[in-house]
Scaffold this active site. Sequence first.
Site, PDB file in Angstrom:
ATOM      1  N   ARG A 189      22.487 -58.754 -21.528  1.00  0.00           N
ATOM      2  CA  ARG A 189      22.453 -57.968 -22.773  1.00  0.00           C
ATOM      3  C   ARG A 189      21.104 -57.272 -22.988  1.00  0.00           C
ATOM      4  O   ARG A 189      20.642 -57.154 -24.124  1.00  0.00           O
ATOM      5  CB  ARG A 189      22.752 -58.851 -23.994  1.00  0.00           C
ATOM      6  CG  ARG A 189      24.180 -59.318 -24.101  1.00  0.00           C
ATOM      7  CD  ARG A 189      25.030 -58.289 -24.839  1.00  0.00           C
ATOM      8  NE  ARG A 189      26.406 -58.737 -24.946  1.00  0.00           N
ATOM      9  CZ  ARG A 189      26.929 -59.289 -26.037  1.00  0.00           C
ATOM     10  NH1 ARG A 189      26.202 -59.436 -27.118  1.00  0.00           N
ATOM     11  NH2 ARG A 189      28.170 -59.642 -26.051  1.00  0.00           N
ATOM     12  N   ARG A 240      23.357 -45.812 -31.186  1.00  0.00           N
ATOM     13  CA  ARG A 240      24.619 -46.397 -31.644  1.00  0.00           C
ATOM     14  C   ARG A 240      25.043 -45.773 -32.971  1.00  0.00           C
ATOM     15  O   ARG A 240      26.211 -45.450 -33.177  1.00  0.00           O
ATOM     16  CB  ARG A 240      24.442 -47.901 -31.803  1.00  0.00           C
ATOM     17  CG  ARG A 240      25.679 -48.652 -32.225  1.00  0.00           C
ATOM     18  CD  ARG A 240      25.283 -50.104 -32.401  1.00  0.00           C
ATOM     19  NE  ARG A 240      26.376 -50.964 -32.749  1.00  0.00           N
ATOM     20  CZ  ARG A 240      26.873 -51.065 -33.978  1.00  0.00           C
ATOM     21  NH1 ARG A 240      26.387 -50.330 -34.954  1.00  0.00           N
ATOM     22  NH2 ARG A 240      27.855 -51.901 -34.209  1.00  0.00           N
ATOM     23  N   TYR A 257      40.012 -64.123 -25.890  1.00  0.00           N
ATOM     24  CA  TYR A 257      39.849 -63.117 -26.967  1.00  0.00           C
ATOM     25  C   TYR A 257      41.196 -62.518 -27.364  1.00  0.00           C
ATOM     26  O   TYR A 257      41.440 -62.218 -28.535  1.00  0.00           O
ATOM     27  CB  TYR A 257      38.859 -62.024 -26.548  1.00  0.00           C
ATOM     28  CG  TYR A 257      37.421 -62.500 -26.624  1.00  0.00           C
ATOM     29  CD1 TYR A 257      36.719 -62.465 -27.819  1.00  0.00           C
ATOM     30  CD2 TYR A 257      36.781 -63.034 -25.512  1.00  0.00           C
ATOM     31  CE1 TYR A 257      35.411 -62.933 -27.902  1.00  0.00           C
ATOM     32  CE2 TYR A 257      35.479 -63.511 -25.576  1.00  0.00           C
ATOM     33  CZ  TYR A 257      34.803 -63.454 -26.783  1.00  0.00           C
ATOM     34  OH  TYR A 257      33.526 -63.936 -26.874  1.00  0.00           O
ATOM     35  N   ARG A 295      21.001 -54.377 -29.555  1.00  0.00           N
ATOM     36  CA  ARG A 295      20.492 -54.176 -30.920  1.00  0.00           C
ATOM     37  C   ARG A 295      19.060 -54.602 -31.180  1.00  0.00           C
ATOM     38  O   ARG A 295      18.503 -54.262 -32.215  1.00  0.00           O
ATOM     39  CB  ARG A 295      21.414 -54.901 -31.907  1.00  0.00           C
ATOM     40  CG  ARG A 295      22.728 -54.181 -32.100  1.00  0.00           C
ATOM     41  CD  ARG A 295      23.706 -55.081 -32.793  1.00  0.00           C
ATOM     42  NE  ARG A 295      23.931 -56.257 -31.954  1.00  0.00           N
ATOM     43  CZ  ARG A 295      24.852 -57.184 -32.193  1.00  0.00           C
ATOM     44  NH1 ARG A 295      25.591 -57.103 -33.260  1.00  0.00           N
ATOM     45  NH2 ARG A 295      25.001 -58.198 -31.371  1.00  0.00           N
ATOM     46  N   ASP A 328      31.833 -53.186 -22.197  1.00  0.00           N
ATOM     47  CA  ASP A 328      32.151 -54.507 -22.741  1.00  0.00           C
ATOM     48  C   ASP A 328      33.322 -55.116 -21.991  1.00  0.00           C
ATOM     49  O   ASP A 328      34.189 -54.392 -21.492  1.00  0.00           O
ATOM     50  CB  ASP A 328      32.476 -54.432 -24.236  1.00  0.00           C
ATOM     51  CG  ASP A 328      32.376 -55.807 -24.872  1.00  0.00           C
ATOM     52  OD1 ASP A 328      31.255 -56.209 -25.223  1.00  0.00           O
ATOM     53  OD2 ASP A 328      33.412 -56.492 -24.984  1.00  0.00           O
TER      54      ASP A 328
HETATM   55  O1  CP3 Z   1      24.281 -56.890 -20.800  1.00  0.00           O
HETATM   56  C1  CP3 Z   1      24.264 -55.679 -21.111  1.00  0.00           C
HETATM   57  O2  CP3 Z   1      23.274 -55.116 -21.586  1.00  0.00           O
HETATM   58  C2  CP3 Z   1      25.490 -54.836 -20.769  1.00  0.00           C
HETATM   59  C3  CP3 Z   1      26.483 -54.664 -21.755  1.00  0.00           C
HETATM   60  C4  CP3 Z   1      27.352 -55.821 -22.212  1.00  0.00           C
HETATM   61  C5  CP3 Z   1      27.833 -55.909 -23.541  1.00  0.00           C
HETATM   62  N1  CP3 Z   1      28.720 -56.939 -23.612  1.00  0.00           N
HETATM   63  C6  CP3 Z   1      27.457 -55.002 -24.632  1.00  0.00           C
HETATM   64  C7  CP3 Z   1      27.689 -55.415 -26.027  1.00  0.00           C
HETATM   65  C8  CP3 Z   1      27.923 -56.890 -21.500  1.00  0.00           C
HETATM   66  C9  CP3 Z   1      27.717 -57.304 -20.060  1.00  0.00           C
HETATM   67  C10 CP3 Z   1      28.793 -57.573 -22.403  1.00  0.00           C
HETATM   68  C11 CP3 Z   1      29.617 -58.723 -22.008  1.00  0.00           C
HETATM   69  C12 CP3 Z   1      30.384 -59.447 -23.038  1.00  0.00           C
HETATM   70  N2  CP3 Z   1      31.015 -58.938 -24.148  1.00  0.00           N
HETATM   71  C13 CP3 Z   1      30.676 -60.826 -22.968  1.00  0.00           C
HETATM   72  C14 CP3 Z   1      30.268 -61.764 -21.841  1.00  0.00           C
HETATM   73  C15 CP3 Z   1      28.864 -62.185 -21.921  1.00  0.00           C
HETATM   74  C16 CP3 Z   1      28.487 -62.998 -23.139  1.00  0.00           C
HETATM   75  O3  CP3 Z   1      27.698 -62.491 -23.938  1.00  0.00           O
HETATM   76  O4  CP3 Z   1      28.996 -64.117 -23.286  1.00  0.00           O
HETATM   77  C17 CP3 Z   1      31.448 -61.150 -24.094  1.00  0.00           C
HETATM   78  C18 CP3 Z   1      31.985 -62.521 -24.457  1.00  0.00           C
HETATM   79  C19 CP3 Z   1      31.666 -59.942 -24.830  1.00  0.00           C
HETATM   80  C20 CP3 Z   1      32.497 -59.780 -26.050  1.00  0.00           C
HETATM   81  C21 CP3 Z   1      31.713 -59.262 -27.172  1.00  0.00           C
HETATM   82  N3  CP3 Z   1      31.158 -58.009 -27.240  1.00  0.00           N
HETATM   83  C22 CP3 Z   1      31.406 -59.931 -28.397  1.00  0.00           C
HETATM   84  C23 CP3 Z   1      31.824 -61.340 -28.743  1.00  0.00           C
HETATM   85  C24 CP3 Z   1      30.660 -59.041 -29.165  1.00  0.00           C
HETATM   86  C25 CP3 Z   1      30.198 -59.245 -30.584  1.00  0.00           C
HETATM   87  C26 CP3 Z   1      29.038 -60.171 -30.645  1.00  0.00           C
HETATM   88  C27 CP3 Z   1      27.774 -59.398 -30.868  1.00  0.00           C
HETATM   89  O5  CP3 Z   1      26.797 -59.678 -30.189  1.00  0.00           O
HETATM   90  O6  CP3 Z   1      27.808 -58.548 -31.770  1.00  0.00           O
HETATM   91  C28 CP3 Z   1      30.473 -57.848 -28.415  1.00  0.00           C
HETATM   92  C29 CP3 Z   1      29.739 -56.654 -28.829  1.00  0.00           C
HETATM   93  C30 CP3 Z   1      28.689 -56.126 -27.901  1.00  0.00           C
HETATM   94  N4  CP3 Z   1      28.820 -55.984 -26.555  1.00  0.00           N
HETATM   95  C31 CP3 Z   1      27.419 -55.614 -28.293  1.00  0.00           C
HETATM   96  C32 CP3 Z   1      26.796 -55.162 -27.127  1.00  0.00           C
HETATM   97  C33 CP3 Z   1      25.448 -54.495 -27.004  1.00  0.00           C
HETATM   98  C34 CP3 Z   1      26.917 -55.490 -29.719  1.00  0.00           C
HETATM   99  C35 CP3 Z   1      27.580 -54.279 -30.280  1.00  0.00           C
HETATM  100  C36 CP3 Z   1      26.804 -53.582 -31.330  1.00  0.00           C
HETATM  101  O7  CP3 Z   1      26.005 -52.691 -31.014  1.00  0.00           O
HETATM  102  O8  CP3 Z   1      27.062 -53.892 -32.491  1.00  0.00           O
END
Ligand code: CP3
Length: 349
Positions: free
Chosen positions: A23, A36, A151, A27, A73
């Site tokens: 990640r 964003r 999910y 943010r 994602d």
């Molecule tokens: O790592 C990176 O920088 C690459 C991008 C990436 C994102 N999600 C961007 C993201 C990757 C590799 C993921 C994987 C992901 N997404 C996983 C597996 C890894 C982990 O963290 O366990 C999972 C379970 C998700 C599902 C997901 N996406 C959730 C549960 C959420 C909400 C939680 C949160 O942090 O807000 C997201 C949103 C998400 N995916 C964001 C980002 C940058 C935040 C979105 C925003 O800008 O509001």
Amino acid sequence: MSKPLLDTLTGLSPSRRPVWLMRQAGRYLPEYREVRQSAGGFLNLCYTPELACEVTLQPLRRFDLDAAILFADILLIPQAMGCDLDFRENEGPVLRKIGSVSDVGQLASDIDELNKTLSPVYDAVSAIRSSLDSDKTLIGFCGAPWTVATYMIEGGTSVERAASRLAAFADEAWLNELIDKLVVSSIEYLSCQVEAGAEVLQIFDTWSGDLSGDLLQRYCFAPIAAIRSELKKRYPHVPVIGFARGVGVSQTDFIAASEVDGVSIEWPVNTKWARDNLIEHCIVQGNLDPLSLIGGGDGMLNATRLILQDLPMDRHIFNLGHGIRKETPPEHVGELVSFIREFDGAAKA
Ligand code: CP3
């Protein structure tokens, strides 16, 4: 020019210990929040190749990292299969729930149709690859079938994924069918990322720690093994990293079952145990607690030093044990990366 991350994963001696952070685009960076906002939401960002490319590269402009990870994602696949997806502010993802044979039957599985929806992601991969410096590695990814299925079954993030685990215990036919569909679509999704320029792939099984014994093998390790083995046939030169989060000592079974080139470990996995039990089989990635980056200072650096001491430079990829938190001050990331470079520089001298 050599690429430290790719070299480590392919058994070449890397010019330095590779570092990237799960990640790393997100943010905690003000420049990410700005893009964003202008994109009008997270999903728009994922589906606009120029913007996805821009935010992927942002952390590499600030920090001396060795890899970029595609900005997308794991939930884009269920969305492309027809499972409505929404990201609500401070609520996380919300999906239409799946829980029967007819729900699974209605999910799109035509590969051309899926690829049409996902084509902006592949365009982002190409754009990132052509803007990336030649010593940086581009990582593509997908979620593992079990994690993505949770999910879809729970309709979003849930505390203990009870409906999913109960379906596994009950050997529900629809769950088996859902996992099979996700294996097929994940293989195609990752293949298209490789065709577009991804050099390493990571499969995220965030919730594999939900299961144990036979169910862990069947719903987590076997689907990842199926994806990895088909990808190895198609792209033998592309290494795969598996992140079976929360399985603890079953990491050894995970490596044996999946034959991944690297394993990403969460922070409770003892690094001396990892050195003694994992690095002879594959490259180890991890495993600093992301919370330590919020505090920064000696707490963060002392924990980092122990990891660097325990895991040898040529068999280790420095990373966090899970994704970076949004409260992280960006300057702490800079201090972390400089510390790793100084530590390894002193060890080499
Ligand atoms: O790592 C990176 O920088 C690459 C991008 C990436 C994102 N999600 C961007 C993201 C990757 C590799 C993921 C994987 C992901 N997404 C996983 C597996 C890894 C982990 O963290 O366990 C999972 C379970 C998700 C599902 C997901 N996406 C959730 C549960 C959420 C909400 C939680 C949160 O942090 O807000 C997201 C949103 C998400 N995916 C964001 C980002 C940058 C935040 C979105 C925003 O800008 O509001």
